[in-house]
Design an enzyme around this catalytic site. Structure first.
Site, PDB file in Angstrom:
ATOM      1  N   ASN A  12       0.858  -1.184   0.000  1.00  0.00           N
ATOM      2  CA  ASN A  12       0.000   0.000   0.000  1.00  0.00           C
ATOM      3  C   ASN A  12       0.894   1.235   0.000  1.00  0.00           C
ATOM      4  O   ASN A  12       1.461   1.599   1.031  1.00  0.00           O
ATOM      5  CB  ASN A  12      -0.911  -0.013   1.233  1.00  0.00           C
ATOM      6  CG  ASN A  12      -1.778   1.225   1.308  1.00  0.00           C
ATOM      7  OD1 ASN A  12      -1.765   2.080   0.411  1.00  0.00           O
ATOM      8  ND2 ASN A  12      -2.536   1.341   2.400  1.00  0.00           N
ATOM      9  N   LYS A  14       0.109   4.271  -0.391  1.00  0.00           N
ATOM     10  CA  LYS A  14      -0.582   5.410   0.218  1.00  0.00           C
ATOM     11  C   LYS A  14      -0.355   6.667  -0.626  1.00  0.00           C
ATOM     12  O   LYS A  14      -0.272   6.584  -1.865  1.00  0.00           O
ATOM     13  CB  LYS A  14      -0.150   5.578   1.676  1.00  0.00           C
ATOM     14  CG  LYS A  14      -0.396   4.302   2.490  1.00  0.00           C
ATOM     15  CD  LYS A  14      -0.232   4.494   3.970  1.00  0.00           C
ATOM     16  CE  LYS A  14      -0.431   3.176   4.687  1.00  0.00           C
ATOM     17  NZ  LYS A  14      -0.331   3.321   6.172  1.00  0.00           N
ATOM     18  N   HIS A  96      -9.708   0.949   4.929  1.00  0.00           N
ATOM     19  CA  HIS A  96      -8.416   1.210   5.576  1.00  0.00           C
ATOM     20  C   HIS A  96      -8.616   2.190   6.738  1.00  0.00           C
ATOM     21  O   HIS A  96      -9.428   3.121   6.659  1.00  0.00           O
ATOM     22  CB  HIS A  96      -7.416   1.776   4.574  1.00  0.00           C
ATOM     23  CG  HIS A  96      -6.028   1.803   5.110  1.00  0.00           C
ATOM     24  ND1 HIS A  96      -5.572   2.784   5.954  1.00  0.00           N
ATOM     25  CD2 HIS A  96      -4.998   0.933   4.938  1.00  0.00           C
ATOM     26  CE1 HIS A  96      -4.317   2.528   6.277  1.00  0.00           C
ATOM     27  NE2 HIS A  96      -3.953   1.416   5.685  1.00  0.00           N
ATOM     28  N   GLU A  98      -7.047   4.661   7.703  1.00  0.00           N
ATOM     29  CA  GLU A  98      -6.895   6.078   7.348  1.00  0.00           C
ATOM     30  C   GLU A  98      -8.147   6.622   6.665  1.00  0.00           C
ATOM     31  O   GLU A  98      -8.457   7.810   6.776  1.00  0.00           O
ATOM     32  CB  GLU A  98      -5.645   6.263   6.485  1.00  0.00           C
ATOM     33  CG  GLU A  98      -4.375   6.066   7.309  1.00  0.00           C
ATOM     34  CD  GLU A  98      -3.212   5.426   6.563  1.00  0.00           C
ATOM     35  OE1 GLU A  98      -2.240   5.015   7.222  1.00  0.00           O
ATOM     36  OE2 GLU A  98      -3.285   5.308   5.316  1.00  0.00           O
ATOM     37  N   GLU A 166      -5.424  -4.852  10.524  1.00  0.00           N
ATOM     38  CA  GLU A 166      -4.403  -3.819  10.697  1.00  0.00           C
ATOM     39  C   GLU A 166      -4.701  -3.027  11.967  1.00  0.00           C
ATOM     40  O   GLU A 166      -5.478  -2.064  11.957  1.00  0.00           O
ATOM     41  CB  GLU A 166      -4.396  -2.872   9.494  1.00  0.00           C
ATOM     42  CG  GLU A 166      -4.072  -3.535   8.172  1.00  0.00           C
ATOM     43  CD  GLU A 166      -3.614  -2.539   7.127  1.00  0.00           C
ATOM     44  OE1 GLU A 166      -4.340  -1.575   6.834  1.00  0.00           O
ATOM     45  OE2 GLU A 166      -2.499  -2.715   6.621  1.00  0.00           O
ATOM     46  N   GLY A 172       2.273   2.539  10.728  1.00  0.00           N
ATOM     47  CA  GLY A 172       3.163   3.691  10.595  1.00  0.00           C
ATOM     48  C   GLY A 172       3.900   4.074  11.860  1.00  0.00           C
ATOM     49  O   GLY A 172       4.550   5.120  11.917  1.00  0.00           O
ATOM     50  N   SER A 212       3.334  -1.907  10.428  1.00  0.00           N
ATOM     51  CA  SER A 212       4.788  -1.879  10.672  1.00  0.00           C
ATOM     52  C   SER A 212       5.506  -3.184  10.322  1.00  0.00           C
ATOM     53  O   SER A 212       6.499  -3.544  10.969  1.00  0.00           O
ATOM     54  CB  SER A 212       5.066  -1.478  12.125  1.00  0.00           C
ATOM     55  OG  SER A 212       4.677  -0.134  12.339  1.00  0.00           O
TER      56      SER A 212
HETATM   57  O1  LIG Z   1      -1.386   0.845   6.500  1.00  0.00           O
HETATM   58  C1  LIG Z   1      -0.742  -0.166   6.284  1.00  0.00           C
HETATM   59  C2  LIG Z   1       0.511  -0.496   7.048  1.00  0.00           C
HETATM   60  O2  LIG Z   1       1.387   0.607   6.991  1.00  0.00           O
HETATM   61  P1  LIG Z   1       2.873   0.442   7.632  1.00  0.00           P
HETATM   62  O3  LIG Z   1       3.447  -0.855   7.081  1.00  0.00           O
HETATM   63  O4  LIG Z   1       3.628   1.652   7.164  1.00  0.00           O
HETATM   64  O5  LIG Z   1       2.676   0.384   9.128  1.00  0.00           O
HETATM   65  N1  LIG Z   1      -1.122  -1.004   5.321  1.00  0.00           N
HETATM   66  O6  LIG Z   1      -2.268  -0.761   4.605  1.00  0.00           O
END
Ligand SMILES: O=C(COP(=O)(O)O)NO
Length: 250
Positions: A12, A14, A96, A98, A166, A172, A212
């Site tokens: 991803n 982003k 997701h 976010e 997740e 992150g 992560s």
């Molecule tokens: O959001 C994430 C994970 O992000 P990280 O690996 O940067 O923690 N995947 O969709």
């Protein structure tokens, strides 16, 4: 089903990248040796999907990072599943954290998106996961079950669905869930599917971990029985490290 490998790994990207940085990343991915039984997708920002699709090895599919709830039309700023299919997307990431906690999408809105994507034969990477406060309050399972139910109430079939657990507190932050923490939730998610959908769906649905993941922790996580792959953020922007993560799941 789009992709029938035992394992699934997504990258991803982003809201990251430029034409030049993505060209380099694609070049690194094209020169990587990837294990056979892993379905791999990368998810560029919308504006770079065409560039990636036209230059990336066909061993890796493209996932969009979002999609509209229905056909296109007078929906300024939105991108429809039909348009994403037109440029070669086979998957879409939905729910997701976010999109849930930054943009404000709720369970039902995400469910509508998933239903429409699947109706157009685009696979869905269905994201679930709890906030740190929810974990500290012992609500992890309740949150995941609520989010799963919203998908289950909406989707016509689970054939083209990959579930991504997740934990928001791991995304992150560098604070990856321990293998035991991740396995515990993956197991109860699979048990939920068995109880609320079917034994067949529970056994066939890939449940992948995100939060992560990197080249140093992927192997330990991949050993867990109910971890069928990863959804990788930051580490997927580094071609060699993402290849290491892909090859850790077999
Ligand atoms: O959001 C994430 C994970 O992000 P990280 O690996 O940067 O923690 N995947 O969709």
């Amino acid at each position: 089903m789009a992709g029938s490998g035992k394992f699934f790994v997504g990258g991803n990207w982003k809201c990251n990248g430029t034409k030049d940085s993505i060209s380099k990343l694609v070049s690194d991915l094209n020169s990587s040796t990837l294990e056979a039984d892993v379905d791999v997708v990368v998810s560029p920002p919308f504006v770079y999907i065409d560039q990636v699709k036209n230059s990336l090895t066909d061993k890796i599919d493209i996932a969009a990072q979002n999609s509209w709830i229905g056909k296109g039309g007078a929906f300024t700023g939105e991108i429809s599943i039909e348009q994403l299919k037109d440029i070669g997307c086979k998957w879409v990431i939905l729910g997701h954290s976010e999109r849930r906690h930054v943009i404000g999408e709720d369970d039902q809105f995400i469910g509508k998106k998933a239903a429409y994507a699947l109706s157009q034969d685009v696979g869905v990477i269905a994201c679930i996961g709890e906030l740190l406060q929810e974990r500290e309050e012992g609500k992890t399972f309740d949150v995941c079950f609520r989010q799963l139910k919203a998908f289950a109430d909406a989707v016509p079939s689970w054939d083209n669905v990959v579930i991504a657990y997740e934990p928001v507190w791991a995304i992150g932050t560098g604070k990856v869930a321990s293998p035991q923490q991740a396995q515990e939730v993956h197991k109860v998610v699979r048990d939920w599917l068995n109880t609320n959908v079917s034994a067949d769906v529970a056994s066939k649905t890939r449940i992948i971990y995100g939060g992560s993941v990197n080249g140093g922790n992927c192997a330990e996580l991949a050993k867990e029985e109910d971890i069928d792959g990863f959804l990788v953020g930051g580490a997927s922007l580094k071609g060699p490290e993402f290849a290491t993560i892909i090859n850790s799941v077999t």
